[in-house]
Design an enzyme around this catalytic site. Structure first.
Site, PDB file in Angstrom:
ATOM      1  CG  ASN A 148     -38.555 -98.799  42.968  1.00 47.06           C
ATOM      2  OD1 ASN A 148     -38.965 -99.342  41.948  1.00 47.06           O
ATOM      3  ND2 ASN A 148     -39.286 -98.733  44.067  1.00 47.06           N
ATOM      4  CE  LYS A 171     -39.694 -98.222  28.630  1.00 47.62           C
ATOM      5  NZ  LYS A 171     -38.489 -97.972  29.385  1.00 47.62           N
ATOM      6  CB  SER A 225     -45.052 -92.254  38.560  1.00 47.70           C
ATOM      7  OG  SER A 225     -45.377 -92.140  37.199  1.00 47.70           O
ATOM      8  CD  GLU A 246     -49.161-103.531  43.038  1.00 46.95           C
ATOM      9  OE1 GLU A 246     -49.262-102.618  43.882  1.00 46.95           O
ATOM     10  OE2 GLU A 246     -49.878-104.540  43.052  1.00 46.95           O
ATOM     11  CB  CYS A 280     -44.071 -98.144  46.138  1.00 47.82           C
ATOM     12  SG  CYS A 280     -43.928 -99.895  45.952  1.00 47.82           S
ATOM     13  CD  GLN A 327     -37.164 -89.537  42.880  1.00 47.31           C
ATOM     14  OE1 GLN A 327     -37.704 -89.921  41.858  1.00 47.31           O
ATOM     15  NE2 GLN A 327     -37.852 -89.077  43.913  1.00 47.31           N
ATOM     16  CD  GLU A 457     -47.145-106.831  40.378  1.00 47.34           C
ATOM     17  OE1 GLU A 457     -46.506-107.448  39.512  1.00 47.34           O
ATOM     18  OE2 GLU A 457     -46.862-105.691  40.758  1.00 47.34           O
TER      19      GLU A 457
END
Ligand SMILES: NC(=O)C1=CN([C@@H]2O[C@H](COP(=O)(O)OP(=O)(O)OC[C@H]3O[C@@H](n4cnc5c(N)ncnc54)[C@H](OP(=O)(O)O)[C@@H]3O)[C@@H](O)[C@H]2O)C=CC1
Ligand SMILES: O=C(O)CCC(=O)C(=O)O
Length: 476
Positions: A148, A171, A225, A246, A280, A327, A457
């Site tokens: 996202n 990754k 997720s 997160e 999120c 989605q 973060e």
């Protein structure tokens, strides 16, 4: 375009390339991404493991130069890369360009952090002894990122990792290889020793667990997720490996009777539906006191109807497509679940436009109660619900009634209520008269409860995760 994996400073086209599909127009194949298997992952980890001591020994100036170069390049190319981002992820062109600029600013910020390495020199409690407290690199960090924010999230993990002297294996999410490749290509020209930055594209369910469990990887930073995050936390716990997660949100936005109504509607429209609700930090629960409820719902519904949905690259578009078919199905299913639970649905239908993409109208579910699934589970799409409450006290209780705790907002002109909410909302980030989504790049990001795990973060706080504190005693 062929996206290859970067392993130890060389580019490899491993496996059959996976098609990178434009969600605004599925006939547009943007490129093909190399798919790393076990062997390529092993080589990438070995390269990072070999390069980590070299980069740990680099000077602050070398780190500054590499990060500053990357930031400058991203800023100079924000239009071109923003276009790529919008084409592969589906957020609007303005949002895509904005995200690339944000990634550039993140690298610039952490270039400065590389120069600002801090430590303490203290007197010992023992006579004649000196004590020094310093931060040392963690070593090799595995970075697993979602689709996202395909350039900003890799940026806010890679930049602090490098600023604090670590080597990384990135990754990225399967759906967005183009941005990851473009970012790593820039980093490959930034003067870093070979192996300090490695890119492995491939199925997360296959190579992800191997990256997490490899003993040469010292720490894992993950965004995505909740189920994947929980699995990673368990594996890292068992290996006693540093981990930072997160994950989701079910972010409340409280609108009180005394709110500036236009401001509240604009904040909720942005928070709930911009970036197609795929944040999120999205405002998915709009908690509105009864004096303003009906006027608020009428105004937000009108604003939603005026939100042009379309091809992400069309400058008139204000809400792009959903990222992929899976989605989209999930979003439409949640709209039906909310209807079946007794909610009143406005919008939320699949849209058929001239381009063959994953389009839907933004959805607002009114007349909902806190126990409904639509108010408990993250949808991750342009679907928001409205909860009617009596007063501020009930609004706060409903806002906190969730297993998540990422971001929480309030729209009010009352200093008393805003101050109380800042102190008592159980969330890592609190917004007053601002959308719950859309954060600054130089301050900490993260949540409480089921949203986040481990150190924060971003900002100076990122040092906590990307370094290990060392305490040295000397008797001169
Ligand atoms: N909080 C957030 O920012 C985000 C939340 N989500 C939520 O997650 C849902 C599903 O999205 P999805 O992209 O599938 O999220 P995932 O958690 O599955 O994916 C996030 C990242 O983890 C990788 N991954 C997948 N499985 C594993 C594993 N077993 N071990 C290690 N890494 C793994 C993925 O790789 P690959 O892409 O190759 O599968 C991707 O790079 C969304 O509907 C949304 O609710 C999604 C994205 C971001
Ligand atoms: O709201 C933002 O600016 C950041 C959101 C985010 O990081 C996410 O959705 O993963």
């Amino acid at each position: 375009m062929e996206y290859r994996n970067l392993i130890g400073g060389d580019w490899f086209a491993c496996g059959t390339g996976r098609a990178n599909v434009n969600p605004s127009d599925v006939t547009d194949i943007i490129g093909h991404a190399a798919q790393a298997g076990e062997g390529e992952l092993d080589a990438a980890i070995a390269a990072a493991h070999a390069a980590a001591p070299l980069w740990a020994a680099s000077t602050p100036q070398q780190r500054f130069d590499a990060l500053d170069f990357t930031g400058a390049e991203l800023l100079a190319r924000k239009e071109e890369l923003g276009r790529l981002l919008s084409r592969e992820e589906g957020k609007t062109l303005a949002e895509g360009i904005g995200e690339v600029a944000r990634a550039g600013q993140i690298f610039k910020f952490f270039a400065g952090e590389a120069l600002r390495q801090t430590g303490d020199r203290l007197a010992s409690v023992r006579p004649g002894v000196e004590v020094e407290v310093t931060r040392t690199p963690v070593g090799v960090v595995g970075l697993i990122t979602p689709w996202n924010f395909p350039i900003a999230i890799p940026a806010w993990k890679i930049a602090p990792a490098l600023a604090h002297g670590n080597a990384v294996v990135l990754k990225p999410a399967d759906l967005v290889p183009g941005c990851a490749h473009a970012l790593v290509e820039i980093l490959s020209c930034a003067g870093l020793p070979a192996g300090v930055v490695n890119l492995v594209m491939g199925r997360g369910s296959e190579i992800g667990p191997r990256l997490v469990s490899d003993a040469r990887v010292d720490a894992i930073s993950f965004t995505g997720s909740v189920p994947t995050g929980r699995g990673i936390a368990a594996a890292c716990g068992a290996a006693m490996k540093k981990v930072q997660l997160e994950m989701g949100g079910k972010n409340p936005m409280v609108v009180l009777d005394d709110a500036d109504l236009d401001l509240a509607v604009a904040a909720c429209l942005n928070g709930a539906f911009f970036s197609t609700g795929q944040r999120c930090t999205a405002s998915s629960r709009l908690i509105v006191t009864e004096g303003v409820h009906d006027r608020f719902v009428a105004a937000l519904t009108a604003a939603m109807r005026d939100l042009p949905v379309g091809d992400a690259l069309d400058p008139a578009t204000q809400m792009g497509p959903v990222v992929d078919a899976r989605q989209l199905e999930q979003n439409l299913d949640y709209v039906e679940i909310a209807r079946a639970e007794g909610g009143t649905v406005t919008g939320g239908e699949r849209l058929v436009l001239d381009k063959d993409g994953f389009y839907m109208a933004p959805a607002l579910i009114t007349e909902t109660t806190p126990d409904m699934r639509i108010n408990r589970e993250e949808v991750f799409g342009p679907v928001a619900s409205v909860l009617r409450v009596r007063d501020y006290d009930e609004a706060l209780a409903v806002a906190n009634d969730t297993e998540f705790g990422l971001s929480a907002g309030i729209c009010s002109t009352s200093l008393k209520h805003a101050s109380h909410f800042k102190a008592n909302a159980r969330a890592g980030m609190v917004m007053v008269n601002l959308p719950t989504a859309g954060v600054d790049y130089h301050v900490p990001f993260g949540g409480t409860k089921g949203s986040s795990y481990g150190a924060r973060e971003q900002g100076t706080y990122a040092a906590e995760f990307y370094t290990t504190v060392k305490t040295a005693y000397t008797l001169p």
